[in-house]
Design an enzyme around this catalytic site. Sequence first.
Site, short mmCIF file in Angstrom:
data_model
loop_
_atom_site.label_atom_id
_atom_site.label_comp_id
_atom_site.label_asym_id
_atom_site.label_seq_id
_atom_site.Cartn_x
_atom_site.Cartn_y
_atom_site.Cartn_z
N GLY A 47 1.09 -1.16 0.04
CA GLY A 47 -0.19 -0.03 0.33
C GLY A 47 1.12 0.56 0.01
N GLN A 52 3.60 9.75 2.13
CA GLN A 52 4.80 9.12 2.04
C GLN A 52 5.21 9.24 0.80
OE1 GLN A 52 2.64 4.78 2.82
NE2 GLN A 52 4.92 4.70 2.94
N CYS A 96 7.47 -1.53 6.62
CA CYS A 96 6.49 -0.19 5.59
C CYS A 96 7.71 0.93 4.98
CB CYS A 96 6.09 1.33 7.23
SG CYS A 96 5.77 2.72 6.35
N LEU A 97 7.48 1.19 3.53
CA LEU A 97 8.26 1.98 3.14
C LEU A 97 9.39 3.10 3.52
CD1 LEU A 97 6.02 1.71 -0.60
CD2 LEU A 97 8.04 0.03 -0.19
N HIS A 138 -3.31 -0.24 8.19
CA HIS A 138 -1.72 0.25 7.83
C HIS A 138 -2.06 1.93 7.07
CE1 HIS A 138 2.93 -0.15 7.75
NE2 HIS A 138 2.19 0.76 6.92
N GLU A 139 -2.39 1.69 6.15
CA GLU A 139 -2.76 3.23 5.59
C GLU A 139 -3.36 4.21 5.89
OE1 GLU A 139 -0.68 2.90 3.24
OE2 GLU A 139 0.19 0.75 3.17
N HIS A 142 -1.31 5.95 8.61
CA HIS A 142 -0.37 7.05 8.13
C HIS A 142 -1.45 8.74 7.68
CE1 HIS A 142 3.30 5.24 6.47
NE2 HIS A 142 2.34 3.49 6.36
CO CO Z 1 3.46 2.46 5.61
#
Ligand code: CO
Length: 159
Positions: A47, A52, A96-97, A138-139, A142
């Site tokens: 995702g 991000q 996570c990226l 999770h998204e 963010h």
């Molecule tokens: Co993430």
Amino acid sequence: MLSIITLPDEILRKRSKEVDREFVLLKKTQKLIEEMIVTMKTADGVGLAAPQVGESIRLCMINQTADETNLKNDLVLINPVWKKMSIKKAIMEEGCLSVPKTYGKVKRYVKIKIDALNEKGEKISFIASGLLARVIQHEVDHLDGILFIDKAKNIYQIE
Ligand code: CO
């Protein structure tokens, strides 16, 4: 491809702003969505949320490959709101990226109901469970400036 912002960049800690249907339909927003999808796929992320890539707006997406049994396409969620549909939580390892090479076990609700706008600015509402429910939680975190490391246990890093 857009560059992915990583810690300690403060944009990852801000609450992102709601947007309206008109904003979703703007050419520049449509372009952002397309570029985010390419970025997510290239980075092999399950995702990606707008902060991000440096945009503090309530927009995130889920890669179809995150949960191929439940997703026919990539999922774009705008102003997403979820509520729990289970008392049960499950523990699973996440990464996570924006927090490279770091993993930890996070407790999440196993079933949730989501209300959002899609990439066409249409209202959507659906129930998600399992991995899909996890990635959405999770998204959406963010968009509230929350990272999985805030909730994770047994955090470890790899080289
Ligand atoms: Co993430």
